[in-house]
Design a protein around this motif. Structure first.
Motif, short mmCIF file in Angstrom:
data_model
loop_
_atom_site.label_atom_id
_atom_site.label_comp_id
_atom_site.label_asym_id
_atom_site.label_seq_id
_atom_site.Cartn_x
_atom_site.Cartn_y
_atom_site.Cartn_z
N ALA A 1 0.83 -1.21 0.00
CA ALA A 1 0.00 0.00 0.00
C ALA A 1 0.86 1.25 0.00
O ALA A 1 1.98 1.25 0.50
N SER A 2 0.32 2.33 -0.54
CA SER A 2 0.97 3.64 -0.51
C SER A 2 -0.02 4.66 0.02
O SER A 2 -1.21 4.62 -0.32
N TRP A 3 0.48 5.57 0.87
CA TRP A 3 -0.36 6.62 1.46
C TRP A 3 0.48 7.89 1.53
O TRP A 3 1.10 8.20 2.52
N VAL B 1 -7.78 4.34 6.98
CA VAL B 1 -6.53 3.68 6.57
C VAL B 1 -6.39 2.35 7.30
O VAL B 1 -5.99 1.33 6.71
N LEU C 1 -5.89 -1.25 5.42
CA LEU C 1 -4.74 -2.10 5.69
C LEU C 1 -5.18 -3.47 6.17
O LEU C 1 -4.65 -4.50 5.73
N ALA D 1 -2.40 -5.91 3.71
CA ALA D 1 -1.16 -5.34 3.16
C ALA D 1 0.05 -5.73 4.01
O ALA D 1 0.00 -5.70 5.25
N LEU E 1 3.29 -0.77 4.01
CA LEU E 1 2.68 0.55 3.81
C LEU E 1 3.80 1.56 3.68
O LEU E 1 4.62 1.72 4.58
N ARG F 1 2.44 8.60 8.73
CA ARG F 1 2.86 7.48 9.60
C ARG F 1 2.60 7.80 11.06
O ARG F 1 2.10 6.97 11.82
N CYS G 1 2.62 -6.16 8.94
CA CYS G 1 2.67 -5.05 7.97
C CYS G 1 3.79 -4.10 8.35
O CYS G 1 3.78 -3.52 9.44
N VAL H 1 5.72 -0.60 8.06
CA VAL H 1 5.43 0.79 7.70
C VAL H 1 6.76 1.50 7.43
O VAL H 1 7.67 1.47 8.25
#
Length: 513
Positions: free
Chosen positions: A64-66, A99, A103, A108, A111, A118, A130, A132
């Motif tokens: 995932a991308s945020w 979010v 997730l 995911a 991330l 974050r 996951c 981050v």
């Protein structure tokens, strides 16, 4: 250099990561704050990121991308696809509650986010297993690893992305898109927009939406250059158009209303060949204003849904005559209008828009029930056959074959190009403990299409507290524009909330006598 796929309208799908293989190596492909990447450099970045991902994760893993628009958010969709992974882009406007759901639901394993995002997450928001990581760290790790993965030979039917979109009830649901869905979508859009190697696209839409991703993919498959922009004011958009001599701009009605209210210099408008609209219908007034501001620019009204990428567009030559029309099917799409009796609706007869063909998504991620409700066998008269997506939107086809949007069957709120789940807002309101009941709905708004309204049971003196609590949990586009306070809600004969009565009451209160 061979013909570009969209020039011949090549119907053969390829793996998604091939999209950047058609630009000339020394031509500009992506202009971000850190500099402009040529196609040769962009291909290297994709290969390097894909190599790093492939060393860490097995095929099918969700990443995932945020983050805001930049190198990472533009490169990762193709790098993940090359590595055989599934990209899950998250709208940068979302907050921790949404979010955390995405997730958890997607499972995911990674991330990649900006530091500020974050830091907004709690430990319980990130599923076990996951990782981050900051976006700069991910880019640096990929460069340091140095492994380059060559272009892939994946089955185009393989899953490549999950795009989360709000439903009319419940939490956001993940729409599964294959390599073929996105590849053929790019070919189709680039074809009917007549895009070429000298095109420069200003990408102002979020890259987490199918319409936003299309800014990248249809430009790159044509060999053009993308200029991502996170803007604060409408003048930022016009200034960027002038600075980069932009040829292509995609937007939604609220943005166009902002842009017709500011001055366009000749330098800003002289290169603009086309603008495209989706996420809500244009009005006659807005089309007229756009034509006055941008008299040499072609206007492309379009209609789409995440479950089928894009469905229709209106020929710019018809815009003056039919400014509110959705037009006709795009290449690779078959659009049927199905009447209530299940038969094909006749000219001028309302029916449900049903989309057939290779752009239809693969269903909802881990949600067989909702998939079965929306993705069903195509009507027997369909030329494509197979699985079709039933949109829930009511349309009619005029004598020229052009479609017109008439309404939507579900309770979805469509505001500023966003699809918003009423239930998600209601759950957030109840979680504050400030109110004992809540009902969200959309009201017609000239700027937003629909504005979010929230009816609640409680003490009106607590409104500021409710606003404050909701602002911590909901992104700005979900925040209610107006609150309506009740001692108790109207109910129907079954004792359930009467939403229709609630909405009609508010509508009547807004209608001048």
């Amino acid at each position: 250099m061979t013909d570009l796929p969209h020039q011949t309208l090549d119907p053969v799908p390829r793996p998604l990561d091939h999209i950047c293989e058609f630009g000339r190596a020394d031509d500009p492909a992506l202009a971000v704050k850190t500099g402009t990447l040529t196609y040769g450099e962009l291909r290297t970045r994709i290969a390097t990121m894909a190599g790093w991902l492939a060393e860490r994760y097995t095929p099918g893993t969700r990443v995932a991308s945020w983050a805001a628009k930049g190198e990472l958010t533009c490169v990762l969709p193709l790098a993940a696809a090359r590595a055989g992974l599934v990209h899950v882009p998250i709208n940068p406007l979302l907050k921790r509650a949404q979010v955390a759901h995405i997730l958890s639901d997607s499972g995911a394993a990674l991330l990649v986010a900006t530091n500020s995002r974050r830091s907004s997450l709690n430990a319980i928001d990130v599923p076990a297993g996951c990782t981050v990581m900051d976006e700069g760290e991910a880019i640096a790790c990929a460069a340091e690893a140095g492994a380059r993965l060559p272009i892939s030979k994946h089955d185009p039917d393989d899953l490549a992305a999950i795009l989360y979109t709000s439903g009319s009830t419940g939490r956001p649901k993940g729409v599964m898109l294959s390599h073929a869905n996105m590849w053929l979508g790019a070919v189709s859009v680039a074809h009917y927009l007549s895009m070429d190697r000298d095109d420069r696209t200003l990408a102002v839409l979020p890259l987490s939406f199918d319409y936003g991703q299309s800014q990248l993919f249809c430009t790159w498959i044509a060999g053009g250059c993308v200029y991502p922009l996170d803007y604060l004011f409408p003048q930022d958009v016009t200034k960027a158009c002038a600075r980069h001599q932009i040829t292509t701009l995609a937007g939604v009605p609220p943005l166009w209303r902002q842009l017709v209210a500011v001055d366009w210099t000749e330098k800003a408008s002289q290169s603009l060949r086309r603008i495209t609209n989706s996420g809500g219908a244009l009005t006659r007034e807005l089309v007229s204003e756009l034509r006055q501001k941008l008299p040499k620019t072609r206007i492309y009204p379009m209609y789409g849904l995440t479950e089928a990428f894009r469905s229709t567009f209106l020929d710019p030559a018809k815009v003056a005559e039919k400014p509110t029309s959705m037009g006709q099917a795009i290449p690779f799409a078959e659009i049927l209008v199905v009447a209530n009796d299940g038969k094909a609706a006749g000219t001028g007869q309302e029916g449900e828009l049903v989309h057939c063909g290779p752009l239809v998504a693969k269903g909802y991620w881990q949600d067989a029930e909702r998939t079965a409700a929306r993705f069903k066998s195509a009507p027997e008269w369909s030329e494509y056959g197979g699985t079709a997506v039933y949109s829930g939107d009511t349309v009619l086809r005029d004598a020229d074959g052009d479609l017109h949007f008439m309404g939507r069957d579900d309770a979805m709120i469509k505001s500023a190009g966003n699809r918003i789940s009423p239930q998600e807002i209601e759950e957030a309101a109840l979680a504050t403990g400030v109110v004992s009941d809540a009902a969200a709905f959309g009201m017609v708004d000239p700027d937003l299409g629909q504005a979010v309204h929230l009816a609640v049971v409680g003490n009106q003196s607590d409104e500021e507290r409710l606003r404050r609590e909701l602002s911590r949990e909901l992104p700005n586009f979900m925040m209610p524009a107006q609150y309506h306070w009740y001692a108790r809600f109207p109910v129907n004969a079954n004792g359930k909330l009467d939403r229709t009565a609630l909405e009609q009451e508010k509508l009547a209160a807004r209608t001048p006598e």
